[in-house]
Design a protein around this motif. Structure first.
Motif, short mmCIF file in Angstrom:
data_model
loop_
_atom_site.label_atom_id
_atom_site.label_comp_id
_atom_site.label_asym_id
_atom_site.label_seq_id
_atom_site.Cartn_x
_atom_site.Cartn_y
_atom_site.Cartn_z
N PHE A 74 0.10 -15.08 -119.74
CA PHE A 74 -0.22 -15.15 -121.04
C PHE A 74 1.20 -15.13 -121.89
O PHE A 74 1.27 -15.82 -122.84
N TYR A 75 2.00 -14.16 -121.60
CA TYR A 75 3.26 -13.97 -122.45
C TYR A 75 4.11 -15.22 -122.05
O TYR A 75 4.67 -15.60 -122.97
N LEU A 76 4.40 -15.58 -121.10
CA LEU A 76 4.87 -16.65 -120.81
C LEU A 76 4.67 -17.88 -121.58
O LEU A 76 5.42 -18.67 -122.12
N GLU B 185 13.13 -18.87 -118.51
CA GLU B 185 13.03 -19.70 -117.44
C GLU B 185 11.89 -20.75 -117.18
O GLU B 185 11.86 -21.98 -116.89
N TYR B 186 10.81 -20.18 -117.66
CA TYR B 186 9.35 -20.90 -117.74
C TYR B 186 9.23 -22.11 -118.52
O TYR B 186 9.02 -23.14 -118.32
N GLU B 187 10.00 -21.77 -119.89
CA GLU B 187 10.07 -22.99 -120.78
C GLU B 187 11.05 -24.08 -120.33
O GLU B 187 10.78 -25.34 -120.55
N GLU B 188 11.87 -23.74 -119.51
CA GLU B 188 12.88 -24.81 -118.97
C GLU B 188 12.18 -25.64 -117.46
O GLU B 188 12.29 -26.70 -117.64
N ALA B 189 11.49 -24.65 -116.84
CA ALA B 189 10.78 -25.27 -115.61
C ALA B 189 9.71 -26.20 -115.96
O ALA B 189 9.45 -27.22 -115.33
N LYS B 190 8.96 -25.91 -117.11
CA LYS B 190 7.63 -26.76 -117.32
C LYS B 190 8.08 -28.16 -117.81
O LYS B 190 7.14 -28.84 -117.85
N LYS B 191 9.56 -28.06 -118.25
CA LYS B 191 9.74 -29.65 -118.70
C LYS B 191 9.96 -30.52 -117.40
O LYS B 191 9.79 -31.98 -117.64
N THR B 192 9.91 -30.10 -115.99
CA THR B 192 9.88 -30.93 -114.88
C THR B 192 8.86 -30.61 -113.94
O THR B 192 8.46 -31.46 -113.17
N LYS B 193 8.20 -29.81 -114.34
CA LYS B 193 6.99 -29.37 -113.27
C LYS B 193 5.60 -28.78 -114.07
O LYS B 193 5.99 -27.96 -115.19
N TYR B 194 4.33 -29.13 -113.83
CA TYR B 194 3.37 -28.50 -114.53
C TYR B 194 2.83 -27.24 -113.86
O TYR B 194 3.03 -27.05 -112.97
N TYR B 195 2.74 -26.43 -115.02
CA TYR B 195 2.23 -25.03 -114.86
C TYR B 195 1.14 -24.72 -115.48
O TYR B 195 1.00 -25.07 -116.75
N PRO B 196 -0.02 -24.18 -115.01
CA PRO B 196 -1.58 -24.00 -115.75
C PRO B 196 -1.61 -22.98 -116.69
O PRO B 196 -2.73 -22.58 -117.07
N TYR B 197 -0.46 -22.29 -117.00
CA TYR B 197 -0.55 -20.97 -117.82
C TYR B 197 -0.96 -21.26 -119.18
O TYR B 197 -1.65 -20.54 -119.58
N GLU B 198 -0.48 -22.37 -119.70
CA GLU B 198 -1.00 -22.61 -121.12
C GLU B 198 -2.60 -23.01 -121.03
O GLU B 198 -3.19 -22.49 -122.09
N ASP B 199 -2.88 -23.48 -120.00
CA ASP B 199 -4.55 -23.92 -120.11
C ASP B 199 -5.09 -22.76 -119.63
O ASP B 199 -6.39 -22.62 -120.26
#
Length: 323
Positions: free
Chosen positions: A39-41, A71-85
């Motif tokens: 959630f923090y990410l 790191e998460y903000e950079e990584a999510k540009k190329t790969k989907y992570y379900p943290y925001e959902d």
């Protein structure tokens, strides 16, 4: 304590290994680790918003790290992570419960006229006389109508005097005299953001204290973040829809192929069921046929016995005749 809070802030800003004295496993921790607060990410941990309020969610047991968020903000540009959902789902449930509380509070404050009349004997008497007066006015009994209006006016004055005896001294009495005696429910309203009760007589300073309070600010941030996440998800869906439109025909072909395969399988199953039904029908026919054969056998036995009896009787008669 203050020291622990300060340490947590340093950990979030500089990482837990800011002094370089931790083991390699700690230094190589990643934002995908389960002990990291997703959630923090994703931008907001609700546990941080309502500390020391009645909506307190408790302390977050997971790790908050600003470098990992980067790191998460950079990584999510190329790969989907379900943290925001995941955060959106949690905040949706949180806001839903708050909205239910707001609805219940409004229903509690919205007292009907019938309830007010039942709770106030004078008001109930005034309502009864008013109903009689309206009926007399429709019938044209002017004298009786005017007499009832006079009684109603006297009761209203009596009600005002009774209310005046309940006005306290000091500033509260001045406020009540200025706004008139009202039921307590009419003096309150519900905050549309956090669900707290507010008085319609509150000064601007008291309202400012409420709107700047941690509880109201926390719910406001939650609602803003939820709106942002919903807009972000809608944008992703629109983008993915445009990207996948080219492969739509292939997906449609796959869908049609699967449908045809399922239909063939269903047809084979129906044919097997028809075959089983025919087999059951043959068995029933065999059973009926065997039953009929047994019945025919039983029917033939008495006829055979009767023939033997007649034959024996003729033999006896012949012997008697020869004698």
């Amino acid at each position: 304590t203050i020291e622990m809070d300060f340490k947590k802030q340093l950990d979030a800003l500089m990482g837990v290994n800011r002094n370089g004295d931790l083991k390699t496993s700690a230094r190589t921790a990643k934002f995908t680790d389960p002990e990291v607060c997703h959630f923090y990410l994703a931008g907001l941990c609700p546990h941080d918003l309502f500390t020391n309020t009645k909506a307190n969610l408790g302390e977050c047991k997971k790790r908050h790290s600003e470098p990992m968020r980067y790191e998460y903000e950079e990584a999510k540009k190329t790969k989907y992570y379900p943290y925001e959902d995941e955060l959106e789902d949690f905040l949706s449930d949180f806001v839903y419960e708050c909205d239910r509380k707001i609805t219940r509070s409004k229903q509690h404050l919205q007292e009907t006229e019938d309830e007010k009349i039942q709770n106030d004997p004078l008001q109930r008497q005034i309502a009864e006389l008013q109903a009689k007066a309206d009926k007399l006015g429709e019938e044209g009994n002017v004298d009786e109508y005017m007499a009832l209006l006079s009684q109603i006016e006297q009761l209203k004055q009596k009600k005002v005097l009774a209310s005046a005896h309940q006005i306290p001294d000091g500033v509260a009495g001045v406020v009540i005299q200025a706004h008139g005696p009202q039921p307590q429910q009419q003096k309150l309203r519900v905050c549309e953001i956090c669900g707290c009760y507010l008085s319609v007589l509150d000064s601007n300073r008291r309202l400012a204290d409420h709107f700047n309070g941690k509880l109201h600010q926390g719910y406001d941030l939650v609602r803003q973040k939820l709106k942002e996440l919903k807009e972000s998800r809608a944008a992703r869906k629109e983008l993915s829809g445009s990207d996948t439109s080219r492969s739509k025909s292939s997906r449609d072909n796959d869908t049609r192929s699967r449908d045809k395969s399922r239909e063939r399988e269903r047809e084979r199953e129906r044919e097997r069921e028809r075959e089983r039904e025919r087999e059951r029908e043959r068995k029933r026919e065999d059973t009926v046929s065997k039953k009929r054969e047994r019945e025919d056998v039983r029917d033939d036995r008495p006829r055979k016995r009767s023939r033997r009896d007649r034959s024996k009787s003729r033999d006896r008669d012949g012997r008697k005749h020869r004698r």
